[in-house]
Scaffold this motif. Structure first.
Motif, PDB file in Angstrom:
ATOM      1  N   LYS A   1      23.378  -2.193   0.633  1.00 51.68           N
ATOM      2  CA  LYS A   1      23.937  -1.249  -0.416  1.00 51.68           C
ATOM      3  C   LYS A   1      23.053   0.143  -0.173  1.00 51.68           C
ATOM      4  N   SER A   2      23.006   0.701   1.219  1.00 53.33           N
ATOM      5  CA  SER A   2      22.141   1.952   1.046  1.00 53.33           C
ATOM      6  C   SER A   2      22.851   2.778   0.689  1.00 53.33           C
ATOM      7  N   SER A   3      22.137   4.020   0.274  1.00 53.13           N
ATOM      8  CA  SER A   3      22.633   5.117  -0.311  1.00 53.13           C
ATOM      9  C   SER A   3      22.256   6.437  -0.276  1.00 53.13           C
ATOM     10  N   VAL A   4      22.957   7.594  -0.176  1.00 57.50           N
ATOM     11  CA  VAL A   4      22.402   8.850   0.007  1.00 57.50           C
ATOM     12  C   VAL A   4      22.711   9.311  -1.532  1.00 57.50           C
ATOM     13  N   LEU A   5      21.447  10.234  -1.815  1.00 57.71           N
ATOM     14  CA  LEU A   5      21.631  10.967  -3.218  1.00 57.71           C
ATOM     15  C   LEU A   5      21.302  12.360  -2.972  1.00 57.71           C
TER      16      LEU A   5
ATOM     17  N   LYS B   1       9.292  12.227   2.874  1.00 57.02           N
ATOM     18  CA  LYS B   1       8.309  11.249   2.510  1.00 57.02           C
ATOM     19  C   LYS B   1       9.008   9.523   2.436  1.00 57.02           C
ATOM     20  N   LEU B   2       8.362   8.662   2.878  1.00 56.18           N
ATOM     21  CA  LEU B   2       8.962   7.425   3.168  1.00 56.18           C
ATOM     22  C   LEU B   2       7.938   6.572   2.179  1.00 56.18           C
ATOM     23  N   SER B   3       8.705   5.872   1.373  1.00 58.00           N
ATOM     24  CA  SER B   3       7.784   5.104   0.346  1.00 58.00           C
ATOM     25  C   SER B   3       8.542   3.899   0.191  1.00 58.00           C
ATOM     26  N   GLU B   4       8.229   2.892  -0.587  1.00 62.69           N
ATOM     27  CA  GLU B   4       8.939   1.621  -1.058  1.00 62.69           C
ATOM     28  C   GLU B   4       9.025   1.506  -2.549  1.00 62.69           C
ATOM     29  N   ASP B   5      10.296   1.232  -2.860  1.00 60.69           N
ATOM     30  CA  ASP B   5      10.465   1.014  -4.452  1.00 60.69           C
ATOM     31  C   ASP B   5      10.296  -0.403  -4.871  1.00 60.69           C
ATOM     32  N   SER B   6      10.276  -0.610  -6.153  1.00 62.62           N
ATOM     33  CA  SER B   6      10.010  -2.003  -6.675  1.00 62.62           C
ATOM     34  C   SER B   6      10.998  -3.198  -6.077  1.00 62.62           C
TER      35      SER B   6
ATOM     36  N   THR C   1      18.359   5.729   0.117  1.00 63.61           N
ATOM     37  CA  THR C   1      17.674   4.163  -0.085  1.00 63.61           C
ATOM     38  C   THR C   1      18.168   3.284   0.721  1.00 63.61           C
ATOM     39  N   LEU C   2      17.362   2.687   1.373  1.00 63.57           N
ATOM     40  CA  LEU C   2      17.623   1.667   2.604  1.00 63.57           C
ATOM     41  C   LEU C   2      17.052   0.246   2.285  1.00 63.57           C
TER      42      LEU C   2
ATOM     43  N   ASN D   1      12.977  -1.786  -1.139  1.00 65.36           N
ATOM     44  CA  ASN D   1      13.761  -0.553  -0.212  1.00 65.36           C
ATOM     45  C   ASN D   1      12.997   0.233   0.154  1.00 65.36           C
ATOM     46  N   ILE D   2      13.258   0.972   1.296  1.00 63.69           N
ATOM     47  CA  ILE D   2      12.630   2.013   1.671  1.00 63.69           C
ATOM     48  C   ILE D   2      13.391   3.379   1.248  1.00 63.69           C
ATOM     49  N   LEU D   3      12.562   4.090   0.610  1.00 57.86           N
ATOM     50  CA  LEU D   3      13.097   5.493   0.116  1.00 57.86           C
ATOM     51  C   LEU D   3      12.894   6.564   1.059  1.00 57.86           C
ATOM     52  N   CYS D   4      13.620   7.167   1.628  1.00 55.93           N
ATOM     53  CA  CYS D   4      13.360   8.164   2.391  1.00 55.93           C
ATOM     54  C   CYS D   4      13.747   9.505   1.588  1.00 55.93           C
ATOM     55  N   THR D   5      12.779  10.284   1.239  1.00 59.82           N
ATOM     56  CA  THR D   5      13.086  11.552   0.646  1.00 59.82           C
ATOM     57  C   THR D   5      12.902  12.993   1.557  1.00 59.82           C
TER      58      THR D   5
END
Length: 192
Positions: free
Chosen positions: A164-168, A110-115, A187-188, A118-122
């Motif tokens: 500051k992209s990240s992977v969790l 799932k790709l969404s946008e946070d507040s 988080t992109l 940022n693009i969030l890819c889950t």
């Protein structure tokens, strides 16, 4: 993939072999065309990802359900991300989580946008989890390389664009501490 195509031909399933070969050649052309690019549009990345997951689904006789969702608010044509970033995490979910699981298997990207825009890819799977996969000790070196390459690509991308992209990566557990799958969240930040 080529072994799977060969098996379909030997089994006399020409229709499935032709479909598989067509998808495989499209994926191969796409990967080769994008492999030397630093970034691609999110639309292109998702097209490659869909082809990859379709091939894996065919290869494993549709033994898992999957969906790839991109929120309508995201302009996938305009957004650029590092090329071949999502696929290693999806491959890991399929090969190390889902294929060793009994019963219903599912994968959701799932790709969404946070507040903060940022693009969030889950990447979410209901597989056996990382701990059980490590204990099985299957394909560990392949997985580490794929994830390591994606993380290195993201690190380079961050330093080149001051992002500051990240992977969790999270292990999902039920109330008894049993694995219910794995969740990867990338988080992109968008380029200005």
């Amino acid at each position: 993939s080529l072994n799977s195509i060969q098996q379909l031909i030997l089994a006399g399933d020409e229709k499935a072999a032709t479909l598989y070969l067509s998808k495989f050649s499209r994926l191969l052309r796409s990967v080769l065309s994008h492999s030397d690019k630093e970034k691609v549009s999110l639309k292109e990345e998702l097209e490659m990802l869909r082809l990859y997951v379709e091939l894996e689904s065919l290869r494993f006789k549709e033994s898992f359900n999957y969906e790839i969702i991109c929120d309508e608010s995201i302009d996938a044509d305009e957004i650029k991300i590092p090329t071949l970033l999502i696929q290693p995490f999806v491959e890991n979910a399929i090969w190390h989580g889902l294929l060793h699981k009994e019963g219903s298997r599912s994968l959701c990207v799932k790709l969404s946008e946070d507040s903060a825009e940022n693009i969030l890819c889950t990447v979410l799977d209901n597989g056996i989890g990382r701990e059980a996969s490590k204990q099985m000790n299957t394909h560990n070196t392949h997985t580490s390389k794929g994830i390591a390459v994606a993380e290195e690509r993201l690190k380079t991308y961050n330093s080149q664009h001051l992002l500051k992209s990240s992977v969790l990566i999270e292990d999902l557990l039920d109330i008894n501490g049993n694995s219910t799958g794995t969740k990867v969240t990338m988080t992109l930040p968008l380029l200005n």
